[in-house]
Design a protein around this motif. Structure first.
Motif, PDB file in Angstrom:
ATOM      1  N   ASN A 165     -63.246 -28.446  -3.408  1.00  0.00           N
ATOM      2  CA  ASN A 165     -61.804 -28.318  -3.276  1.00  0.00           C
ATOM      3  C   ASN A 165     -61.324 -27.037  -3.936  1.00  0.00           C
ATOM      4  OD1 ASN A 165     -61.359 -30.891  -2.023  1.00  0.00           O
ATOM      5  ND2 ASN A 165     -61.771 -31.814  -4.003  1.00  0.00           N
ATOM      6  N   VAL A 166     -60.430 -26.329  -3.259  1.00  0.00           N
ATOM      7  CA  VAL A 166     -59.858 -25.103  -3.788  1.00  0.00           C
ATOM      8  C   VAL A 166     -58.925 -25.468  -4.945  1.00  0.00           C
ATOM      9  CG1 VAL A 166     -58.400 -23.110  -3.240  1.00  0.00           C
ATOM     10  CG2 VAL A 166     -60.049 -23.967  -1.559  1.00  0.00           C
ATOM     11  N   GLY A 167     -59.098 -24.786  -6.086  1.00  0.00           N
ATOM     12  CA  GLY A 167     -58.356 -25.130  -7.288  1.00  0.00           C
ATOM     13  C   GLY A 167     -56.978 -24.498  -7.395  1.00  0.00           C
ATOM     14  N   ALA A 168     -56.755 -23.374  -6.755  1.00  0.00           N
ATOM     15  CA  ALA A 168     -55.463 -22.689  -6.815  1.00  0.00           C
ATOM     16  C   ALA A 168     -55.336 -21.789  -5.595  1.00  0.00           C
ATOM     17  CB  ALA A 168     -55.361 -21.855  -8.092  1.00  0.00           C
ATOM     18  N   THR A 169     -54.125 -21.405  -5.295  1.00  0.00           N
ATOM     19  CA  THR A 169     -53.892 -20.498  -4.176  1.00  0.00           C
ATOM     20  C   THR A 169     -54.670 -19.201  -4.412  1.00  0.00           C
ATOM     21  OG1 THR A 169     -51.690 -21.423  -3.856  1.00  0.00           O
ATOM     22  CG2 THR A 169     -52.116 -19.258  -2.890  1.00  0.00           C
ATOM     23  N   PRO A 170     -55.423 -18.729  -3.419  1.00  0.00           N
ATOM     24  CA  PRO A 170     -56.192 -17.494  -3.592  1.00  0.00           C
ATOM     25  C   PRO A 170     -55.297 -16.307  -3.950  1.00  0.00           C
ATOM     26  CG  PRO A 170     -56.892 -18.640  -1.621  1.00  0.00           C
ATOM     27  CD  PRO A 170     -55.660 -19.342  -2.115  1.00  0.00           C
ATOM     28  N   GLU A 171     -55.843 -15.404  -4.759  1.00  0.00           N
ATOM     29  CA  GLU A 171     -55.125 -14.195  -5.172  1.00  0.00           C
ATOM     30  C   GLU A 171     -55.851 -12.975  -4.629  1.00  0.00           C
ATOM     31  OE1 GLU A 171     -54.676 -14.160  -9.400  1.00  0.00           O
ATOM     32  OE2 GLU A 171     -53.644 -16.095  -9.425  1.00  0.00           O
ATOM     33  N   THR A 172     -55.086 -12.019  -4.133  1.00  0.00           N
ATOM     34  CA  THR A 172     -55.657 -10.795  -3.583  1.00  0.00           C
ATOM     35  C   THR A 172     -55.203  -9.610  -4.423  1.00  0.00           C
ATOM     36  OG1 THR A 172     -55.642 -11.727  -1.353  1.00  0.00           O
ATOM     37  CG2 THR A 172     -55.822  -9.336  -1.527  1.00  0.00           C
ATOM     38  N   ARG A 173     -56.130  -8.699  -4.684  1.00  0.00           N
ATOM     39  CA  ARG A 173     -55.804  -7.459  -5.389  1.00  0.00           C
ATOM     40  C   ARG A 173     -56.510  -6.320  -4.661  1.00  0.00           C
ATOM     41  NH1 ARG A 173     -60.123  -5.940  -8.759  1.00  0.00           N
ATOM     42  NH2 ARG A 173     -61.642  -7.593  -9.065  1.00  0.00           N
ATOM     43  N   THR A 174     -56.086  -5.111  -4.968  1.00  0.00           N
ATOM     44  CA  THR A 174     -56.680  -3.936  -4.347  1.00  0.00           C
ATOM     45  C   THR A 174     -57.266  -3.051  -5.437  1.00  0.00           C
ATOM     46  OG1 THR A 174     -55.025  -4.045  -2.603  1.00  0.00           O
ATOM     47  CG2 THR A 174     -56.251  -1.992  -2.803  1.00  0.00           C
ATOM     48  N   THR A 175     -58.503  -2.592  -5.257  1.00  0.00           N
ATOM     49  CA  THR A 175     -59.142  -1.711  -6.232  1.00  0.00           C
ATOM     50  C   THR A 175     -58.565  -0.309  -6.112  1.00  0.00           C
ATOM     51  OG1 THR A 175     -60.912  -1.012  -4.744  1.00  0.00           O
ATOM     52  CG2 THR A 175     -61.301  -3.028  -6.029  1.00  0.00           C
ATOM     53  N   GLN A 176     -58.901   0.549  -7.071  1.00  0.00           N
ATOM     54  CA  GLN A 176     -58.439   1.935  -7.025  1.00  0.00           C
ATOM     55  C   GLN A 176     -58.955   2.636  -5.770  1.00  0.00           C
ATOM     56  OE1 GLN A 176     -59.737   3.602 -10.740  1.00  0.00           O
ATOM     57  NE2 GLN A 176     -58.002   2.746 -11.875  1.00  0.00           N
ATOM     58  N   GLY A 177     -60.108   2.195  -5.284  1.00  0.00           N
ATOM     59  CA  GLY A 177     -60.682   2.784  -4.081  1.00  0.00           C
ATOM     60  C   GLY A 177     -60.105   2.223  -2.793  1.00  0.00           C
ATOM     61  N   GLY A 178     -59.187   1.246  -2.892  1.00  0.00           N
ATOM     62  CA  GLY A 178     -58.540   0.701  -1.701  1.00  0.00           C
ATOM     63  C   GLY A 178     -59.180  -0.555  -1.138  1.00  0.00           C
ATOM     64  N   THR A 179     -60.228  -1.063  -1.767  1.00  0.00           N
ATOM     65  CA  THR A 179     -60.880  -2.285  -1.285  1.00  0.00           C
ATOM     66  C   THR A 179     -60.061  -3.498  -1.691  1.00  0.00           C
ATOM     67  OG1 THR A 179     -63.051  -1.255  -1.544  1.00  0.00           O
ATOM     68  CG2 THR A 179     -63.008  -3.656  -1.381  1.00  0.00           C
ATOM     69  N   LYS A 180     -59.801  -4.389  -0.726  1.00  0.00           N
ATOM     70  CA  LYS A 180     -59.071  -5.619  -1.024  1.00  0.00           C
ATOM     71  C   LYS A 180     -60.065  -6.708  -1.410  1.00  0.00           C
ATOM     72  CE  LYS A 180     -55.006  -4.682   1.568  1.00  0.00           C
ATOM     73  NZ  LYS A 180     -53.710  -5.190   1.686  1.00  0.00           N
ATOM     74  N   ILE A 181     -59.748  -7.391  -2.509  1.00  0.00           N
ATOM     75  CA  ILE A 181     -60.608  -8.458  -3.020  1.00  0.00           C
ATOM     76  C   ILE A 181     -59.754  -9.716  -3.149  1.00  0.00           C
ATOM     77  CG2 ILE A 181     -62.021  -9.232  -4.955  1.00  0.00           C
ATOM     78  CD1 ILE A 181     -62.435  -6.249  -5.639  1.00  0.00           C
ATOM     79  N   THR A 182     -60.206 -10.810  -2.553  1.00  0.00           N
ATOM     80  CA  THR A 182     -59.510 -12.089  -2.655  1.00  0.00           C
ATOM     81  C   THR A 182     -60.386 -13.029  -3.461  1.00  0.00           C
ATOM     82  OG1 THR A 182     -58.424 -11.745  -0.526  1.00  0.00           O
ATOM     83  CG2 THR A 182     -58.515 -14.009  -1.350  1.00  0.00           C
ATOM     84  N   GLN A 183     -59.793 -13.687  -4.467  1.00  0.00           N
ATOM     85  CA  GLN A 183     -60.541 -14.606  -5.319  1.00  0.00           C
ATOM     86  C   GLN A 183     -59.845 -15.956  -5.374  1.00  0.00           C
ATOM     87  OE1 GLN A 183     -60.784 -12.187  -8.966  1.00  0.00           O
ATOM     88  NE2 GLN A 183     -62.988 -12.131  -8.609  1.00  0.00           N
ATOM     89  N   PHE A 184     -60.649 -17.008  -5.527  1.00  0.00           N
ATOM     90  CA  PHE A 184     -60.114 -18.349  -5.744  1.00  0.00           C
ATOM     91  C   PHE A 184     -61.144 -19.165  -6.515  1.00  0.00           C
ATOM     92  CE2 PHE A 184     -62.318 -18.614  -1.692  1.00  0.00           C
ATOM     93  CZ  PHE A 184     -62.916 -19.868  -1.686  1.00  0.00           C
TER      94      PHE A 184
END
Length: 136
Positions: A10-29
């Protein structure tokens, strides 16, 4: 040798997305998995009401690219998902110059095993149908 992980939970929280300095988007949950708690003889433990007692483990899931975009768009807290990916260990030094360690799962694939609550509510909502008001 192969580094492969398959987790369903089960997913514990709404996923969060951030962008690195190089422009890569990373989504974590976070993902909760559980298994029955066992006593020293290997028998499943029960609580006072006869329900099975479970051990829950929390996993940090990291998604990139298209997988991350889909997760950010459709995954919600409480939803059941299956993650296929690999274990990745990280090491960093924090602001107080203390060396820290972490473990995460890099997701190659996230399969939805249930709908999120908002989508379940949409499906269970009465449909507005013009024919309902027409007398026979």
């Amino acid at each position: 040798m192969k580094n492969v992980v398959i987790l369903a939970g089960n997913v514990g929280a709404t996923p969060e997305t951030r962008t690195t300095q190089g422009g890569t988007k990373i989504t974590q949950f976070s993902l909760a998995t559980s298994r029955p708690k066992r006593d020293s003889e290997g028998k499943t433990q029960k609580d006072g009401e006869g329900r099975r007692v479970e051990d829950t483990e929390w996993h940090r899931i990291t998604c990139f690219n298209g997988v991350g975009k889909t997760v950010a768009q459709y995954v919600e807290k409480g939803q059941k998902v299956m993650v296929t990916g690999r274990i990745h260990y990280t090491r960093w030094t924090d602001n107080e110059n203390i060396e820290r360690y972490g473990c995460e799962i890099i997701a190659d694939e996230v399969t939805f095993l249930s709908y999120g609550k908002s989508r379940q509510q949409q499906q269970n909502a009465p449909q507005d149908n013009e024919d309902d008001d027409v007398p026979f």
